[in-house]
Motif scaffolding. Structure first.
Motif, PDB file in Angstrom:
ATOM      1  N   ASP A  91       8.871 -12.449  36.284  1.00  0.00           N
ATOM      2  CA  ASP A  91       7.519 -12.618  36.809  1.00  0.00           C
ATOM      3  C   ASP A  91       6.508 -12.495  35.691  1.00  0.00           C
ATOM      4  OD1 ASP A  91       7.285 -13.104  39.541  1.00  0.00           O
ATOM      5  OD2 ASP A  91       7.104 -11.013  40.097  1.00  0.00           O
ATOM      6  N   LEU A  92       5.476 -13.310  35.765  1.00  0.00           N
ATOM      7  CA  LEU A  92       4.267 -13.136  34.968  1.00  0.00           C
ATOM      8  C   LEU A  92       3.127 -13.368  35.933  1.00  0.00           C
ATOM      9  CD1 LEU A  92       2.752 -12.799  32.245  1.00  0.00           C
ATOM     10  CD2 LEU A  92       2.867 -15.280  32.028  1.00  0.00           C
ATOM     11  N   GLY A  93       2.333 -12.351  36.162  1.00  0.00           N
ATOM     12  CA  GLY A  93       1.240 -12.459  37.117  1.00  0.00           C
ATOM     13  C   GLY A  93      -0.049 -11.910  36.540  1.00  0.00           C
ATOM     14  N   ILE A  94      -1.147 -12.611  36.785  1.00  0.00           N
ATOM     15  CA  ILE A  94      -2.470 -12.215  36.301  1.00  0.00           C
ATOM     16  C   ILE A  94      -3.444 -12.286  37.471  1.00  0.00           C
ATOM     17  CG2 ILE A  94      -4.346 -12.746  34.670  1.00  0.00           C
ATOM     18  CD1 ILE A  94      -1.858 -12.180  33.126  1.00  0.00           C
ATOM     19  N   GLU A  95      -4.279 -11.289  37.600  1.00  0.00           N
ATOM     20  CA  GLU A  95      -5.345 -11.293  38.611  1.00  0.00           C
ATOM     21  C   GLU A  95      -6.115 -12.610  38.496  1.00  0.00           C
ATOM     22  OE1 GLU A  95      -6.431  -9.864  41.420  1.00  0.00           O
ATOM     23  OE2 GLU A  95      -5.630  -7.926  40.921  1.00  0.00           O
ATOM     24  N   PRO A  96      -6.355 -13.304  39.603  1.00  0.00           N
ATOM     25  CA  PRO A  96      -7.076 -14.581  39.545  1.00  0.00           C
ATOM     26  C   PRO A  96      -8.433 -14.497  38.835  1.00  0.00           C
ATOM     27  CG  PRO A  96      -6.075 -14.314  41.690  1.00  0.00           C
ATOM     28  CD  PRO A  96      -5.871 -13.005  40.959  1.00  0.00           C
ATOM     29  N   ALA A  97      -9.114 -13.374  38.917  1.00  0.00           N
ATOM     30  CA  ALA A  97     -10.417 -13.232  38.247  1.00  0.00           C
ATOM     31  C   ALA A  97     -10.294 -13.338  36.726  1.00  0.00           C
ATOM     32  CB  ALA A  97     -11.059 -11.894  38.620  1.00  0.00           C
ATOM     33  N   LEU A  98      -9.096 -13.104  36.179  1.00  0.00           N
ATOM     34  CA  LEU A  98      -8.883 -13.190  34.733  1.00  0.00           C
ATOM     35  C   LEU A  98      -8.246 -14.516  34.312  1.00  0.00           C
ATOM     36  CD1 LEU A  98      -7.614  -9.576  33.944  1.00  0.00           C
ATOM     37  CD2 LEU A  98      -9.912 -10.511  33.676  1.00  0.00           C
ATOM     38  N   ALA A  99      -8.003 -15.388  35.265  1.00  0.00           N
ATOM     39  CA  ALA A  99      -7.373 -16.681  34.962  1.00  0.00           C
ATOM     40  C   ALA A  99      -8.232 -17.456  33.972  1.00  0.00           C
ATOM     41  CB  ALA A  99      -7.176 -17.486  36.240  1.00  0.00           C
ATOM     42  N   GLY A 100      -7.568 -18.113  33.039  1.00  0.00           N
ATOM     43  CA  GLY A 100      -8.270 -18.930  32.063  1.00  0.00           C
ATOM     44  C   GLY A 100      -8.816 -18.168  30.877  1.00  0.00           C
ATOM     45  N   ALA A 101      -8.605 -16.866  30.831  1.00  0.00           N
ATOM     46  CA  ALA A 101      -9.127 -16.049  29.723  1.00  0.00           C
ATOM     47  C   ALA A 101      -8.111 -15.879  28.601  1.00  0.00           C
ATOM     48  CB  ALA A 101      -9.568 -14.680  30.259  1.00  0.00           C
ATOM     49  N   GLY A 102      -6.960 -16.538  28.701  1.00  0.00           N
ATOM     50  CA  GLY A 102      -5.945 -16.450  27.657  1.00  0.00           C
ATOM     51  C   GLY A 102      -5.012 -15.267  27.774  1.00  0.00           C
ATOM     52  N   GLN A 103      -5.122 -14.512  28.850  1.00  0.00           N
ATOM     53  CA  GLN A 103      -4.298 -13.309  28.985  1.00  0.00           C
ATOM     54  C   GLN A 103      -2.824 -13.641  29.198  1.00  0.00           C
ATOM     55  OE1 GLN A 103      -5.057 -10.468  28.129  1.00  0.00           O
ATOM     56  NE2 GLN A 103      -7.273 -10.326  28.269  1.00  0.00           N
ATOM     57  N   ALA A 104      -2.511 -14.701  29.917  1.00  0.00           N
ATOM     58  CA  ALA A 104      -1.106 -15.065  30.122  1.00  0.00           C
ATOM     59  C   ALA A 104      -0.452 -15.409  28.789  1.00  0.00           C
ATOM     60  CB  ALA A 104      -0.992 -16.227  31.103  1.00  0.00           C
ATOM     61  N   GLY A 105      -1.131 -16.191  27.972  1.00  0.00           N
ATOM     62  CA  GLY A 105      -0.600 -16.540  26.660  1.00  0.00           C
ATOM     63  C   GLY A 105      -0.447 -15.336  25.758  1.00  0.00           C
ATOM     64  N   ALA A 106      -1.406 -14.419  25.823  1.00  0.00           N
ATOM     65  CA  ALA A 106      -1.331 -13.201  25.005  1.00  0.00           C
ATOM     66  C   ALA A 106      -0.150 -12.330  25.426  1.00  0.00           C
ATOM     67  CB  ALA A 106      -2.637 -12.417  25.104  1.00  0.00           C
ATOM     68  N   GLY A 107       0.053 -12.192  26.721  1.00  0.00           N
ATOM     69  CA  GLY A 107       1.194 -11.406  27.209  1.00  0.00           C
ATOM     70  C   GLY A 107       2.515 -12.055  26.835  1.00  0.00           C
ATOM     71  N   LEU A 108       2.583 -13.368  26.948  1.00  0.00           N
ATOM     72  CA  LEU A 108       3.795 -14.092  26.583  1.00  0.00           C
ATOM     73  C   LEU A 108       4.080 -13.944  25.085  1.00  0.00           C
ATOM     74  CD1 LEU A 108       6.081 -15.888  27.609  1.00  0.00           C
ATOM     75  CD2 LEU A 108       4.594 -17.858  27.223  1.00  0.00           C
ATOM     76  N   ALA A 109       3.040 -14.000  24.264  1.00  0.00           N
ATOM     77  CA  ALA A 109       3.223 -13.833  22.812  1.00  0.00           C
ATOM     78  C   ALA A 109       3.770 -12.438  22.484  1.00  0.00           C
ATOM     79  CB  ALA A 109       1.902 -14.073  22.086  1.00  0.00           C
ATOM     80  N   LEU A 110       3.250 -11.417  23.144  1.00  0.00           N
ATOM     81  CA  LEU A 110       3.754 -10.060  22.919  1.00  0.00           C
ATOM     82  C   LEU A 110       5.214  -9.961  23.358  1.00  0.00           C
ATOM     83  CD1 LEU A 110       3.407  -7.094  22.131  1.00  0.00           C
ATOM     84  CD2 LEU A 110       2.436  -6.689  24.424  1.00  0.00           C
ATOM     85  N   LEU A 111       5.530 -10.514  24.515  1.00  0.00           N
ATOM     86  CA  LEU A 111       6.903 -10.496  25.005  1.00  0.00           C
ATOM     87  C   LEU A 111       7.841 -11.190  24.013  1.00  0.00           C
ATOM     88  CD1 LEU A 111       9.160 -10.133  27.107  1.00  0.00           C
ATOM     89  CD2 LEU A 111       8.310 -12.212  28.220  1.00  0.00           C
ATOM     90  N   ILE A 112       7.460 -12.353  23.527  1.00  0.00           N
ATOM     91  CA  ILE A 112       8.305 -13.090  22.587  1.00  0.00           C
ATOM     92  C   ILE A 112       8.480 -12.317  21.287  1.00  0.00           C
ATOM     93  CG2 ILE A 112       8.346 -15.169  21.134  1.00  0.00           C
ATOM     94  CD1 ILE A 112       7.315 -16.672  23.680  1.00  0.00           C
ATOM     95  N   GLY A 113       7.430 -11.680  20.817  1.00  0.00           N
ATOM     96  CA  GLY A 113       7.553 -10.842  19.628  1.00  0.00           C
ATOM     97  C   GLY A 113       8.545  -9.710  19.829  1.00  0.00           C
ATOM     98  N   ARG A 114       8.485  -9.076  20.967  1.00  0.00           N
ATOM     99  CA  ARG A 114       9.423  -7.983  21.268  1.00  0.00           C
ATOM    100  C   ARG A 114      10.851  -8.506  21.436  1.00  0.00           C
ATOM    101  NH1 ARG A 114       6.344  -3.522  25.039  1.00  0.00           N
ATOM    102  NH2 ARG A 114       4.727  -3.025  23.507  1.00  0.00           N
ATOM    103  N   MET A 115      10.982  -9.697  21.984  1.00  0.00           N
ATOM    104  CA  MET A 115      12.318 -10.288  22.105  1.00  0.00           C
ATOM    105  C   MET A 115      12.919 -10.530  20.724  1.00  0.00           C
ATOM    106  SD  MET A 115      12.022 -13.043  25.217  1.00  0.00           S
ATOM    107  CE  MET A 115      13.652 -13.675  24.834  1.00  0.00           C
ATOM    108  N   ARG A 116      12.115 -11.083  19.835  1.00  0.00           N
ATOM    109  CA  ARG A 116      12.602 -11.341  18.469  1.00  0.00           C
ATOM    110  C   ARG A 116      13.033 -10.039  17.805  1.00  0.00           C
ATOM    111  NH1 ARG A 116       8.097 -15.763  17.719  1.00  0.00           N
ATOM    112  NH2 ARG A 116       9.369 -17.631  17.991  1.00  0.00           N
ATOM    113  N   GLU A 117      12.226  -8.984  17.963  1.00  0.00           N
ATOM    114  CA  GLU A 117      12.579  -7.672  17.393  1.00  0.00           C
ATOM    115  C   GLU A 117      13.913  -7.178  17.937  1.00  0.00           C
ATOM    116  OE1 GLU A 117       9.339  -5.093  18.406  1.00  0.00           O
ATOM    117  OE2 GLU A 117       7.947  -6.074  17.015  1.00  0.00           O
ATOM    118  N   ALA A 118      14.208  -7.508  19.185  1.00  0.00           N
ATOM    119  CA  ALA A 118      15.443  -7.063  19.827  1.00  0.00           C
ATOM    120  C   ALA A 118      16.620  -8.007  19.555  1.00  0.00           C
ATOM    121  CB  ALA A 118      15.226  -6.929  21.338  1.00  0.00           C
ATOM    122  N   GLY A 119      16.379  -9.072  18.798  1.00  0.00           N
ATOM    123  CA  GLY A 119      17.449 -10.004  18.485  1.00  0.00           C
ATOM    124  C   GLY A 119      17.755 -10.992  19.598  1.00  0.00           C
ATOM    125  N   LEU A 120      16.848 -11.154  20.534  1.00  0.00           N
ATOM    126  CA  LEU A 120      17.030 -12.123  21.624  1.00  0.00           C
ATOM    127  C   LEU A 120      16.427 -13.460  21.196  1.00  0.00           C
ATOM    128  CD1 LEU A 120      16.011  -9.741  24.540  1.00  0.00           C
ATOM    129  CD2 LEU A 120      18.325 -10.376  23.846  1.00  0.00           C
TER     130      LEU A 120
END
Length: 167
Positions: A91-120
């Motif tokens: 799941d990736l969910g963002i409050e509709p009031a924050l939609a379009g503010a780039g928060q989904a992309g920022a969260g995804l970037a953090l997740l991908i960074g952590r995945m790389r650190e974990a060797g995934l």
């Protein structure tokens, strides 16, 4: 509307996360116990978008999981299969009031960074609610599911698409 920051999800966030998920994905309800199981399995791959004053306004729930297999909705994942270098974004969910503010992309970037650190090296998901184009913009591609996966995928709805991003 707040100073929103992505951080590791904590067990204390689950009440707000489940309430937000219920609002965002009413056709795909998940019990709090299953969110807790996924948090325990994913640890650093589960994120909360929070503000010190307003609480949780977004979340990402991800955990190690093998490619080509779609986890069941609202059921235990046990026994957990070997992930072999892959993770699943449940799941990736963002409050509709924050939609379009780039928060989904920022969260995804953090997740991908952590995945790389974990060797995934691969991240899979099921796109629902007309989000295929959103995920394509973030580097995911649709994949034809196996017959067994297609049966589980059908429980996500007729328009659900299994997608993968190689990191």
């Amino acid at each position: 509307m707040g100073d929103w920051t992505w951080r590791s999800m904590e067990e204390r966030d689950l009440v707000q996360v489940v309430a937000l998920a219920d609002r965002l994905f009413p056709d795909h309800p998940e019990d709090a116990a299953h969110f807790g199981e996924r948090l325990a399995l994913g640890a650093r791959l589960c994120l909360a978008l929070s503000d010190a004053h307003a609480g949780v306004a977004g979340y990402a729930v991800a955990y190690p999981w093998p490619l080509g297999r779609v986890p069941p909705l609202n059921r235990s994942l046990a026994p957990v299969p070997s992930a072999e270098g892959a993770a699943y974004l449940h799941d990736l969910g963002i409050e509709p009031a924050l939609a379009g503010a780039g928060q989904a992309g920022a969260g995804l970037a953090l997740l991908i960074g952590r995945m790389r650190e974990a060797g995934l090296h691969d991240l899979a998901l099921v796109a629902v609610n007309g989000t295929v184009r959103f995920w394509e913009r973030h580097g995911f591609r649709s994949c034809a599911p196996s017959d067994a996966t297609a049966r589980t995928l059908a429980s996500y709805g007729g328009e659900a698409r299994y997608m993968i991003r190689t990191l």
